[in-house]
Design an enzyme around this catalytic site. Structure first.
Site, PDB file in Angstrom:
ATOM      1  N   THR A   1     -33.405  17.686  21.227  1.00 47.04           N
ATOM      2  CA  THR A   1     -33.028  16.739  19.876  1.00 47.04           C
ATOM      3  C   THR A   1     -33.575  17.266  18.925  1.00 47.04           C
ATOM      4  OG1 THR A   1     -33.289  15.035  21.760  1.00 47.04           O
ATOM      5  CG2 THR A   1     -33.009  14.403  19.284  1.00 47.04           C
TER       6      THR A   1
ATOM      7  N   LYS B   1     -54.102   9.928   9.659  1.00 40.45           N
ATOM      8  CA  LYS B   1     -55.153   9.144   8.985  1.00 40.45           C
ATOM      9  C   LYS B   1     -54.901   7.929   8.928  1.00 40.45           C
ATOM     10  CE  LYS B   1     -54.706  12.959   5.801  1.00 40.45           C
ATOM     11  NZ  LYS B   1     -53.938  13.509   4.541  1.00 40.45           N
TER      12      LYS B   1
ATOM     13  N   ARG C   1     -38.046  10.043  16.148  1.00 41.79           N
ATOM     14  CA  ARG C   1     -38.429   9.836  17.640  1.00 41.79           C
ATOM     15  C   ARG C   1     -39.785   9.203  17.520  1.00 41.79           C
ATOM     16  NH1 ARG C   1     -37.656  13.769  22.749  1.00 41.79           N
ATOM     17  NH2 ARG C   1     -35.462  12.995  22.244  1.00 41.79           N
TER      18      ARG C   1
ATOM     19  N   HIS D   1     -31.236   6.124  23.048  1.00 38.54           N
ATOM     20  CA  HIS D   1     -31.045   7.582  22.390  1.00 38.54           C
ATOM     21  C   HIS D   1     -29.687   7.642  22.138  1.00 38.54           C
ATOM     22  CE1 HIS D   1     -31.758  11.508  21.599  1.00 38.54           C
ATOM     23  NE2 HIS D   1     -32.639  11.855  22.848  1.00 38.54           N
TER      24      HIS D   1
HETATM   25  N1   CP Z   1     -32.627  15.198  26.077  1.00 38.57           N
HETATM   26  C1   CP Z   1     -33.416  15.026  25.106  1.00 38.57           C
HETATM   27  O1   CP Z   1     -33.679  13.928  24.451  1.00 38.57           O
HETATM   28  O2   CP Z   1     -34.350  15.990  25.378  1.00 38.57           O
HETATM   29  P1   CP Z   1     -35.676  16.245  24.388  1.00 38.57           P
HETATM   30  O3   CP Z   1     -36.771  15.443  24.754  1.00 38.57           O
HETATM   31  O4   CP Z   1     -35.982  17.777  24.713  1.00 38.57           O
HETATM   32  O5   CP Z   1     -35.156  16.137  22.971  1.00 38.57           O
END
Ligand code: CP
Length: 310
Positions: free
Chosen positions: A55, A84, A105, A133
């Site tokens: 991602t 911090k 994320r 996601h």
């Molecule tokens: N599919 C996916 O979210 O992979 P990563 O965790 O590597 O970003």
């Protein structure tokens, strides 16, 4: 597209998805030099409070290929002022002064919505804990469309850690927008999605639910009639008790023999990373589509950035 923030798969309609896929297809055919002016002068911040390879890298690559710049906070927020004690909200407001959009994320469900509530620029949810996601779901659906030529009339078997799999949650929502799709859910009993709020949203499309004991062979009858088998890893990092993880970690492993029973035109997808649930010995089979899925991620994220930022 009407939305500025990308928070959950349920915010899209079929027209939004069509528009993104049309642009993604254009980018998959474009020469590299043809796209470098699209977001020239724009800046994307990528803030990852959890690890990522695909991602983070694909959003950075997408932005670079569109001619824009990136603020990469992807190698661990321990090197940012989060260490911090800075709050998510202050981090987002700050990055919003420098960037035109923020990819986030974070380990908590709802964190992207929290960020969107204070952000001066669009937030793109790159995974909020075990929530959603949505950009992965778009690239998953795009891969299905590219491989099978349709997004409707599909039997899709979801396998593995369905409780913690945010990519599963988002893809279930996207696929349920299209007619005649049926979902089969195969997992250990402790890792199903029954009883979760998501389940009610997609239950009209649920076909079979199978809780496997210790072998995916128990799901053979479902696998052989599926058009798509969506494999996922059991997410070790979500378990408090290592013994609980140990008990379920090997319960849903695909192998060559099971693959050989699947339809020739079926496809195996996986959001990756994989652990041992999909052996490398099947990578060369035309039904193994997960690395093509990775490539699709670049084009879909280029399209998304164009729609959100330009
Ligand atoms: N599919 C996916 O979210 O992979 P990563 O965790 O590597 O970003």
């Amino acid at each position: 597209m009407r939305h500025s923030h990308i928070l959950e798969a349920g915010q899209f309609d079929v027209n939004d998805v069509d528009g993104i896929f049309r642009t993604a297809r254009e980018y998959s055919r474009a020469q590299r030099r043809d796209t470098t002016e699209v977001l020239c002068g724009s800046v994307l911040a990528c803030v990852f409070y959890e690890p990522s390879t695909r991602t983070s890298a694909s959003f950075i690559a997408a932005m670079n290929r569109l001619g824009g710049g990136v603020i990469p906070i992807t190698q661990g927020v321990q090197y940012s002022s989060v260490s911090k004690g800075e709050t998510l909200e202050d981090t987002i407001v700050t990055l919003g002064q420098y960037a035109d959009a923020i990819v986030l994320r974070h380990p908590e469900i709802g964190s992207a919505a929290r960020a969107a509530a204070v952000s001066p620029v669009p937030i793109i949810n790159a995974g909020d804990g075990t929530g959603e996601h949505p950009t992965q779901a778009l690239l998953d659906l795009y891969t299905i469309d590219s491989e099978l030529g349709r997004t409707r009339g599909l039997e899709v078997c979801f396998v593995g850690d369905l409780a913690n799999g945010r990519t599963v949650h988002s893809l279930l929502r996207l696929l349920s927008m299209y007619p005649d799709n049926r979902f089969h859910l195969v997992s250990p009993s402790s890792l199903g999605i029954e009883g979760r709020p998501l389940y009610d949203k997609v239950k009209k499309n649920i076909g079979e639910i199978l809780h496997v004991g210790n072998s995916l062979r128990e799901a053979k009858n479902i696998l052989v009639r599926s058009d798509v088998v969506y494999m996922t890893r059991v997410q070790k990092e979500r378990f408090c008790d290592p013994e609980e993880y140990r008990q379920v970690k090997d319960s849903c492993l695909l192998d060559l023999e099971l693959l050989s029973m699947m339809k020739q035109e079926a496809r195996v997808l996986h959001p990756l990373p994989r652990v041992n649930e999909v052996p490398t010995s099947i990578d060369g089979d035309p039904r193994a589509a997960y690395f093509r899925q990775v490539k699709s991620g670049l084009h879909v994220r280029m399209a998304l950035l164009k729609h959100v930022m330009s």
